[in-house]
Design an enzyme around this catalytic site. Structure first.
Site, PDB file in Angstrom:
ATOM      1  N   CYS A   9       0.807  -1.218   0.000  1.00  0.00           N
ATOM      2  CA  CYS A   9       0.000   0.000   0.000  1.00  0.00           C
ATOM      3  C   CYS A   9       0.841   1.270   0.000  1.00  0.00           C
ATOM      4  O   CYS A   9       0.306   2.373  -0.144  1.00  0.00           O
ATOM      5  CB  CYS A   9      -0.938  -0.005   1.202  1.00  0.00           C
ATOM      6  N   THR A  38     -16.994  11.041   1.644  1.00  0.00           N
ATOM      7  CA  THR A  38     -16.155  11.069   2.848  1.00  0.00           C
ATOM      8  C   THR A  38     -14.889  10.238   2.717  1.00  0.00           C
ATOM      9  O   THR A  38     -14.146  10.090   3.677  1.00  0.00           O
ATOM     10  CB  THR A  38     -16.948  10.581   4.072  1.00  0.00           C
ATOM     11  N   ASP A  78     -14.069   3.430   3.176  1.00  0.00           N
ATOM     12  CA  ASP A  78     -13.299   2.276   2.744  1.00  0.00           C
ATOM     13  C   ASP A  78     -13.918   1.526   1.572  1.00  0.00           C
ATOM     14  O   ASP A  78     -13.212   0.811   0.856  1.00  0.00           O
ATOM     15  CB  ASP A  78     -13.112   1.309   3.920  1.00  0.00           C
ATOM     16  N   ASP A  94      -8.984  -3.630  -4.441  1.00  0.00           N
ATOM     17  CA  ASP A  94      -7.671  -3.256  -3.926  1.00  0.00           C
ATOM     18  C   ASP A  94      -6.616  -4.184  -4.506  1.00  0.00           C
ATOM     19  O   ASP A  94      -6.803  -5.401  -4.513  1.00  0.00           O
ATOM     20  CB  ASP A  94      -7.645  -3.332  -2.393  1.00  0.00           C
TER      21      ASP A  94
END
Length: 341
Positions: free
Chosen positions: A20, A54, A57, A79
């Site tokens: 990441c 916002t 996730d 991801d």
């Protein structure tokens, strides 16, 4: 600590970044995402419960209720990233756990995943890609999530991850905009994954505690947070604790106060910072949050660790979670979104 089991092929050497930490910097990302700020017209009966506004996730959309069917929501996320460890099976496990985490961070449970694979087929043996996929399948199976194929491309740099679909109770979501003053902050995994992964990439040293942390599902932490009545949470990944907490505090219109002495770290993390194994992603995280943070007297190494770009990190929950240390609290909004003490 041992050397990698696949010493003949070091996957991390084929990646410009690691895990990441190779994310686009948060400041740059927010600038370009403005093009998506205008939502599509809502489809009748399927309102978007959580979207881009916002920076949460995952996206969440409510399903229409039919008859006696309980209300449900669909959670959607994707991801993927470059190798964070040299062992292909472990990389697959880590990437899958990281992708599934977005669903758990919303209070949902994953039901279906598809693989996302980029592979330099003329450079790296394809049998290593098989091991990556096998690791991803193992973790998805542990989560009770089906893997239904996916998509692959020939690419100069190896990348792997998943697009995941989950389900959730729309009345019991975990969101990053529902924090309120007085809520404690609990962290379910220790920090330091980024600097240890960076050391692994540079030296080949293998950190078993880091691998175990990254491959551990956030399923139990999510369930415990919901059982405790929590409504606000996020997972800690590429933007570091400070970056993700800044987004939570900003979305909730509060200030987050961190007790720096209460934050847990992996063994060897401080030594890795001392020895200079800090990624560019971590330094960009720290630069991004600096204007919004009162660092107080916090030393430089601790600031780096709090901004450390995590891969498959834990959940940060606004509420008490059994077994997770409380590292701070939310207070009424002030001149900074983050205060370190």
């Amino acid at each position: 600590m041992t050397t990698t089991r696949h010493a003949s092929v070091r996957l991390t050497q084929f990646a410009h970044g690691g895990g990441c930490a190779c994310k686009i910097p948060p400041g740059e990302l927010e600038d370009v995402l403005g093009v998506l700020s205008a939502p599509l017209p809502a489809t009748a009966g399927t309102p978007l419960l959580v979207g881009l506004a916002t920076g949460d996730d995952a996206a969440v959309i409510a399903l229409p209720t039919q008859g006696d069917t309980p209300a449900q929501a669909v959670v959607s996320t994707a991801d993927f990233f470059t190798p964070v460890v040299d062992d292909p099976y472990d990389w697959g496990r880590i990437a899958a756990a990281n992708a599934l985490s977005d669903v758990y961070a919303m209070g949902g449970w994953p039901v279906l995943a598809v693989n996302l694979l980029a592979w330099p087929r003329d450079v790296l043996p394809f049998e290593l890609a098989r091991e990556v996929l096998r690791g991803g399948l193992q973790v998805a199976t542990e989560a009770g999530c089906h893997v239904g194929g996916g998509h692959s491309v020939d690419d100069p740099e190896p990348k792997y991850g998943m697009a995941v679909t989950g389900l959730a109770d729309p009345a019991r979501l975990l969101r990053n905009d529902t924090g309120r003053p007085g809520m404690p902050l609990s962290l379910t995994k220790p920090l330091g994954l980024g600097v240890l992964n960076n050391r692994h990439k540079a030296t080949g040293e293998r950190f078993e505690q880091a691998v175990a942390t990254m491959t551990a599902l956030n399923r139990d932490a999510s369930a415990a947070a919901l059982a405790a009545g929590a409504t606000c949470a996020t997972d800690i990944t590429g933007f570091g604790l400070l970056g993700h907490l800044h987004k939570l505090a900003r979305a909730s219109r509060v200030t987050a106060v961190i007790d720096t002495a209460g934050v847990p770290y992996l063994d060897g993390a401080r030594e890795a910072v001392r020895d200079g194994y800090v990624s560019g992603g971590t330094r960009r995280n720290l630069e991004w949050v600096a204007p919004f943070t009162d660092f107080g007297t916090t030393d430089a190494d601790t600031r780096v660790l709090l901004a450390d770009a995590q891969t498959s990190g834990g959940l940060l929950v606004a509420g008490e979670v059994p077994g997770a240390p409380v590292i701070g609290e939310l207070v009424p909004g002030g001149p900074h979104t983050l205060v370190l003490r």
